[in-house]
Write a protein that holds these residues in place. Structure first.
Motif, PDB file in Angstrom:
ATOM      1  N   GLU A  36       9.418   2.224   2.534  1.00 49.15           N
ATOM      2  CA  GLU A  36       9.955   3.590   2.522  1.00 49.15           C
ATOM      3  C   GLU A  36       8.846   4.483   3.044  1.00 49.15           C
ATOM      4  O   GLU A  36       7.725   4.020   3.270  1.00 49.15           O
ATOM      5  CB  GLU A  36      10.395   4.011   1.115  1.00 49.15           C
ATOM      6  CG  GLU A  36       9.276   3.982   0.095  1.00 49.15           C
ATOM      7  CD  GLU A  36       9.748   4.223  -1.327  1.00 49.15           C
ATOM      8  OE1 GLU A  36       9.083   5.002  -2.023  1.00 49.15           O
ATOM      9  OE2 GLU A  36      10.760   3.633  -1.738  1.00 49.15           O
ATOM     10  N   THR A  37       9.121   5.745   3.253  1.00 53.23           N
ATOM     11  CA  THR A  37       8.094   6.652   3.760  1.00 53.23           C
ATOM     12  C   THR A  37       6.876   6.624   2.836  1.00 53.23           C
ATOM     13  O   THR A  37       7.002   6.804   1.629  1.00 53.23           O
ATOM     14  CB  THR A  37       8.634   8.083   3.876  1.00 53.23           C
ATOM     15  OG1 THR A  37       9.748   8.077   4.776  1.00 53.23           O
ATOM     16  CG2 THR A  37       7.569   9.036   4.407  1.00 53.23           C
ATOM     17  N   VAL A  54       0.860  -1.182   0.000  1.00 49.06           N
ATOM     18  CA  VAL A  54       0.000   0.000   0.000  1.00 49.06           C
ATOM     19  C   VAL A  54       0.897   1.232   0.000  1.00 49.06           C
ATOM     20  O   VAL A  54       1.881   1.296   0.730  1.00 49.06           O
ATOM     21  CB  VAL A  54      -0.988  -0.012   1.190  1.00 49.06           C
ATOM     22  CG1 VAL A  54      -0.265  -0.038   2.517  1.00 49.06           C
ATOM     23  CG2 VAL A  54      -1.950   1.155   1.128  1.00 49.06           C
ATOM     24  N   THR A  55       0.566   2.171  -0.888  1.00 50.97           N
ATOM     25  CA  THR A  55       1.313   3.413  -0.994  1.00 50.97           C
ATOM     26  C   THR A  55       0.378   4.579  -0.717  1.00 50.97           C
ATOM     27  O   THR A  55      -0.678   4.689  -1.340  1.00 50.97           O
ATOM     28  CB  THR A  55       1.920   3.562  -2.403  1.00 50.97           C
ATOM     29  OG1 THR A  55       2.755   2.436  -2.674  1.00 50.97           O
ATOM     30  CG2 THR A  55       2.732   4.839  -2.523  1.00 50.97           C
ATOM     31  N   PHE A  56       0.764   5.421   0.213  1.00 50.83           N
ATOM     32  CA  PHE A  56       0.003   6.619   0.549  1.00 50.83           C
ATOM     33  C   PHE A  56       0.699   7.797  -0.120  1.00 50.83           C
ATOM     34  O   PHE A  56       1.779   8.209   0.297  1.00 50.83           O
ATOM     35  CB  PHE A  56      -0.057   6.813   2.065  1.00 50.83           C
ATOM     36  CG  PHE A  56      -0.619   5.624   2.785  1.00 50.83           C
ATOM     37  CD1 PHE A  56      -1.968   5.320   2.726  1.00 50.83           C
ATOM     38  CD2 PHE A  56       0.209   4.784   3.509  1.00 50.83           C
ATOM     39  CE1 PHE A  56      -2.489   4.222   3.375  1.00 50.83           C
ATOM     40  CE2 PHE A  56      -0.297   3.687   4.168  1.00 50.83           C
ATOM     41  CZ  PHE A  56      -1.654   3.398   4.111  1.00 50.83           C
ATOM     42  N   LYS A  57       0.104   8.343  -1.149  1.00 50.55           N
ATOM     43  CA  LYS A  57       0.752   9.363  -1.972  1.00 50.55           C
ATOM     44  C   LYS A  57       1.041  10.663  -1.229  1.00 50.55           C
ATOM     45  O   LYS A  57       2.009  11.344  -1.515  1.00 50.55           O
ATOM     46  CB  LYS A  57      -0.089   9.644  -3.215  1.00 50.55           C
ATOM     47  CG  LYS A  57      -0.130   8.456  -4.149  1.00 50.55           C
ATOM     48  CD  LYS A  57      -0.878   8.748  -5.402  1.00 50.55           C
ATOM     49  CE  LYS A  57      -0.876   7.495  -6.265  1.00 50.55           C
ATOM     50  NZ  LYS A  57      -1.455   7.704  -7.546  1.00 50.55           N
ATOM     51  N   ASN A  58       0.208  11.038  -0.292  1.00 48.96           N
ATOM     52  CA  ASN A  58       0.398  12.304   0.417  1.00 48.96           C
ATOM     53  C   ASN A  58       0.988  12.125   1.811  1.00 48.96           C
ATOM     54  O   ASN A  58       0.960  13.057   2.609  1.00 48.96           O
ATOM     55  CB  ASN A  58      -0.928  13.064   0.507  1.00 48.96           C
ATOM     56  CG  ASN A  58      -1.434  13.454  -0.866  1.00 48.96           C
ATOM     57  OD1 ASN A  58      -0.649  13.844  -1.728  1.00 48.96           O
ATOM     58  ND2 ASN A  58      -2.719  13.322  -1.081  1.00 48.96           N
ATOM     59  N   LEU A  59       1.509  10.959   2.101  1.00 48.08           N
ATOM     60  CA  LEU A  59       2.093  10.691   3.414  1.00 48.08           C
ATOM     61  C   LEU A  59       3.599  10.877   3.310  1.00 48.08           C
ATOM     62  O   LEU A  59       4.295  10.044   2.743  1.00 48.08           O
ATOM     63  CB  LEU A  59       1.748   9.266   3.868  1.00 48.08           C
ATOM     64  CG  LEU A  59       2.154   8.891   5.274  1.00 48.08           C
ATOM     65  CD1 LEU A  59       1.423   9.752   6.294  1.00 48.08           C
ATOM     66  CD2 LEU A  59       1.829   7.427   5.524  1.00 48.08           C
ATOM     67  N   ASN A  60       4.084  11.988   3.858  1.00 50.27           N
ATOM     68  CA  ASN A  60       5.511  12.284   3.731  1.00 50.27           C
ATOM     69  C   ASN A  60       6.236  12.258   5.075  1.00 50.27           C
ATOM     70  O   ASN A  60       7.280  12.868   5.231  1.00 50.27           O
ATOM     71  CB  ASN A  60       5.728  13.635   3.037  1.00 50.27           C
ATOM     72  CG  ASN A  60       4.950  14.745   3.707  1.00 50.27           C
ATOM     73  OD1 ASN A  60       4.434  14.573   4.807  1.00 50.27           O
ATOM     74  ND2 ASN A  60       4.844  15.869   3.042  1.00 50.27           N
ATOM     75  N   GLN A  61       5.635  11.560   6.036  1.00 49.61           N
ATOM     76  CA  GLN A  61       6.277  11.373   7.328  1.00 49.61           C
ATOM     77  C   GLN A  61       5.982   9.969   7.828  1.00 49.61           C
ATOM     78  O   GLN A  61       5.083   9.305   7.325  1.00 49.61           O
ATOM     79  CB  GLN A  61       5.810  12.415   8.333  1.00 49.61           C
ATOM     80  CG  GLN A  61       4.309  12.429   8.573  1.00 49.61           C
ATOM     81  CD  GLN A  61       3.894  13.564   9.480  1.00 49.61           C
ATOM     82  OE1 GLN A  61       4.533  13.821  10.486  1.00 49.61           O
ATOM     83  NE2 GLN A  61       2.829  14.254   9.125  1.00 49.61           N
ATOM     84  N   ASP A  62       6.776   9.517   8.788  1.00 52.12           N
ATOM     85  CA  ASP A  62       6.580   8.172   9.322  1.00 52.12           C
ATOM     86  C   ASP A  62       5.322   8.108  10.183  1.00 52.12           C
ATOM     87  O   ASP A  62       4.990   9.063  10.885  1.00 52.12           O
ATOM     88  CB  ASP A  62       7.788   7.747  10.162  1.00 52.12           C
ATOM     89  CG  ASP A  62       9.001   7.448   9.300  1.00 52.12           C
ATOM     90  OD1 ASP A  62       8.818   7.130   8.103  1.00 52.12           O
ATOM     91  OD2 ASP A  62      10.125   7.523   9.817  1.00 52.12           O
ATOM     92  N   VAL A  63       4.655   6.974  10.117  1.00 49.83           N
ATOM     93  CA  VAL A  63       3.491   6.758  10.973  1.00 49.83           C
ATOM     94  C   VAL A  63       3.965   6.330  12.360  1.00 49.83           C
ATOM     95  O   VAL A  63       5.055   5.773  12.512  1.00 49.83           O
ATOM     96  CB  VAL A  63       2.535   5.700  10.376  1.00 49.83           C
ATOM     97  CG1 VAL A  63       2.029   6.128   9.011  1.00 49.83           C
ATOM     98  CG2 VAL A  63       3.174   4.335  10.308  1.00 49.83           C
ATOM     99  N   THR A  64       3.145   6.626  13.367  1.00 45.11           N
ATOM    100  CA  THR A  64       3.440   6.211  14.739  1.00 45.11           C
ATOM    101  C   THR A  64       3.059   4.747  14.919  1.00 45.11           C
ATOM    102  O   THR A  64       3.817   3.960  15.492  1.00 45.11           O
ATOM    103  CB  THR A  64       2.662   7.092  15.740  1.00 45.11           C
ATOM    104  OG1 THR A  64       2.922   8.464  15.434  1.00 45.11           O
ATOM    105  CG2 THR A  64       3.068   6.790  17.162  1.00 45.11           C
ATOM    106  N   THR A  65       1.872   4.374  14.440  1.00 45.23           N
ATOM    107  CA  THR A  65       1.397   2.994  14.487  1.00 45.23           C
ATOM    108  C   THR A  65       0.675   2.668  13.186  1.00 45.23           C
ATOM    109  O   THR A  65       0.191   3.569  12.495  1.00 45.23           O
ATOM    110  CB  THR A  65       0.410   2.738  15.652  1.00 45.23           C
ATOM    111  OG1 THR A  65      -0.773   3.524  15.438  1.00 45.23           O
ATOM    112  CG2 THR A  65       1.028   3.076  16.998  1.00 45.23           C
TER     113      THR A  65
END
Length: 105
Positions: free
Chosen positions: A56-57, A17-28
């Motif tokens: 990757e991020t 799964v790729t999140f296109k607008n996620l440019n930081q690491d998730v906490t959980t």
């Protein structure tokens, strides 16, 4: 986003799964499977480091073993993929997993 996965009972299964607008690491991050959304307990529960791997991020791989898929009888199940960043949760992916019997079972 609603997504349907169809798998053979007893097989392995994975997806990226790729999140296109996620440019930081998730906490959980968690991927939960139930027979019905109203059920209290999960049949399968994956988390970062336990079935979910950061590539990757913004890009993650979710893996299911043969044992995971064998824990599901043939039928339809519901799932959600949830992540948090800080204290903010998001459920960007949900849907159904359809488990089909194999002619070899």
């Amino acid at each position: 986003m609603l997504k349907v996965f169809s798998v053979k009972r007893g097989s392995t299964f994975s997806f990226i799964v790729t999140f296109k607008n996620l440019n930081q690491d998730v906490t959980t991050m968690n991927f939960g499977v139930k027979e019905e959304y109203t059920d209290e307990s999960m049949i399968i529960n994956k988390s970062l480091g336990n079935g979910i791997t950061k590539i990757e991020t913004g890009k993650y791989k979710v893996d299911f073993s043969t044992t995971d898929i064998l824990s599901l009888d043939a039928g339809m199940y519901v799932y959600d993929l949830k992540y948090t960043i800080g204290d903010t949760p998001s459920i960007p992916l949900s849907g159904y997993i359809v488990v089909n019997d194999s002619v070899f079972d």
